[in-house]
Design a protein around this motif. Structure first.
Motif: not given
Length: 326
Positions: A1-7, A277-285, A287-289
């Motif tokens: 699963m893709a993660t949206t975590e950053v530093k 909504g931002f986080n969901d869309r970023i994660q979907k992006f 995963e889609d790629n």
């Protein structure tokens, strides 16, 4: 699963979406909502030296002013304002687990360092310095203004253990040079761009009035350009703000090299849940790629990686504009 975590600034964020400095981040309950919605961090509403001095001048004007009283009022109001701010830092740190980034805006060299020390002692995870001097005196040189800024940042960084980011405006002859100098004197991040108070004129009543305080979606173009350029040549984290109204814009900024995106106006317009909504869309992006993390795509389209870097330069507008059929 893709993660949206950053530093960002050396801090571990669960999301690249940060709520920028505003009145909402002064409210503990609102910040709790922001954390529940998935905000990576919050930047507190700024502590303004200008406001403190304004209160001193107002109180002094109400009585018979004399130097000793002015000094006392300044010391008292400053102490009280800093105490209230540091108490807010402590309250937020007790209420949430996401990083709390303090913010200060000063114009006197001595005040910067004192404010910075106290917000660090209160437990802030990082500090965002808000730089701006309108420089309306024609005798003031750009070089002297920038030297003053660099001196202030160097002094603050040398006194603190927490990371320091610097929020700047667009009004520099060489943004790249200035950002590089900030990084060289110890700033861990540069936030672009500060959206300053904008005046307007009421032509019916012949008076100055505030312009619309919130940004709009079309404002992100310059931020995108300079994110792509700065992230490719300056060794510091770039956070972006102004005009970030959709998750698609946030993704563009990350592709251009942003380490984090700061949002504000869209929260005022649509509510705190927009963060989710931002986080969901970023994660979907991701995963889609078939991308596992944001670090894998950050900077993929920055100034140094694209085939034609001139696309990020001003002359490109001239070419495009010249080709339009009217």
């Amino acid at each position: 699963m893709a993660t949206t975590e950053v530093k960002y600034l050396g801090l571990d964020l669960k999301s690249p979406v940060i709520v920028s400095s505003c009145s909402l981040t002064a409210d503990v309950d609102k910040v709790k909502e922001m954390q529940r919605a998935g905000a990576g961090a919050v930047v507190m509403k700024s502590l303004f030296e200008e406001q403190i001095r304004g209160e001193v001048e107002f109180m002094a004007s109400a009585g018979h002013s004399y130097p000793e009283m002015d000094d006392y009022l300044h010391a008292y109001i400053r102490s009280n304002s800093i105490a209230q701010y540091t108490e807010k830092v402590k309250a937020l740190k007790q209420a949430v687990t996401i990083p709390v980034i303090a913010s200060i805006n000063c114009y006197s060299p001595g005040e910067w360092v004192e404010y910075a020390r106290q917000v660090e002692a209160a437990g802030a995870d990082a500090l965002e310095i808000n730089l701006y001097d309108p420089a309306v005196d024609p005798r003031t040189s750009p070089a002297s203004i920038e030297e003053g800024y660099i001196s202030v940042i160097r002094s603050i960084v040398s006194e603190l253990r927490i990371p320091v980011a610097v929020k700047i405006g667009q009004h520099y002859t060489s943004i790249v040079n200035f950002a590089d100098r900030l990084a060289s004197c110890g700033a861990k991040g540069v936030v672009i761009f500060n959206r300053f108070f904008r005046p307007d004129i009421d032509i019916e009543n012949f008076r100055l009035v505030p312009a619309a305080p919130l940004s709009h979606e079309g404002e992100y173009g310059e931020t995108l350009r300079w994110t792509a350029i700065l992230s490719s040549v300056v060794k510091t984290d770039i956070a972006v703000t102004t005009g970030i109204h959709t998750p698609e814009t946030a993704i563009k900024m990350i592709l251009a090299g942003a380490a984090a995106v700061q949002i504000c106006s869209v929260i005022y317009q649509k509510g705190v849940d927009v963060i989710a909504g931002f986080n969901d869309r970023i994660q979907k992006f991701l995963e889609d790629n078939n991308v596992g993390s944001l670090s894998q795509i950050r900077g993929r389209l920055d100034y140094s990686t694209i085939a034609d870097p001139a696309l990020y330069e001003r002359v490109q507008f001239m070419k495009t504009f010249g080709s339009l059929a009217l």
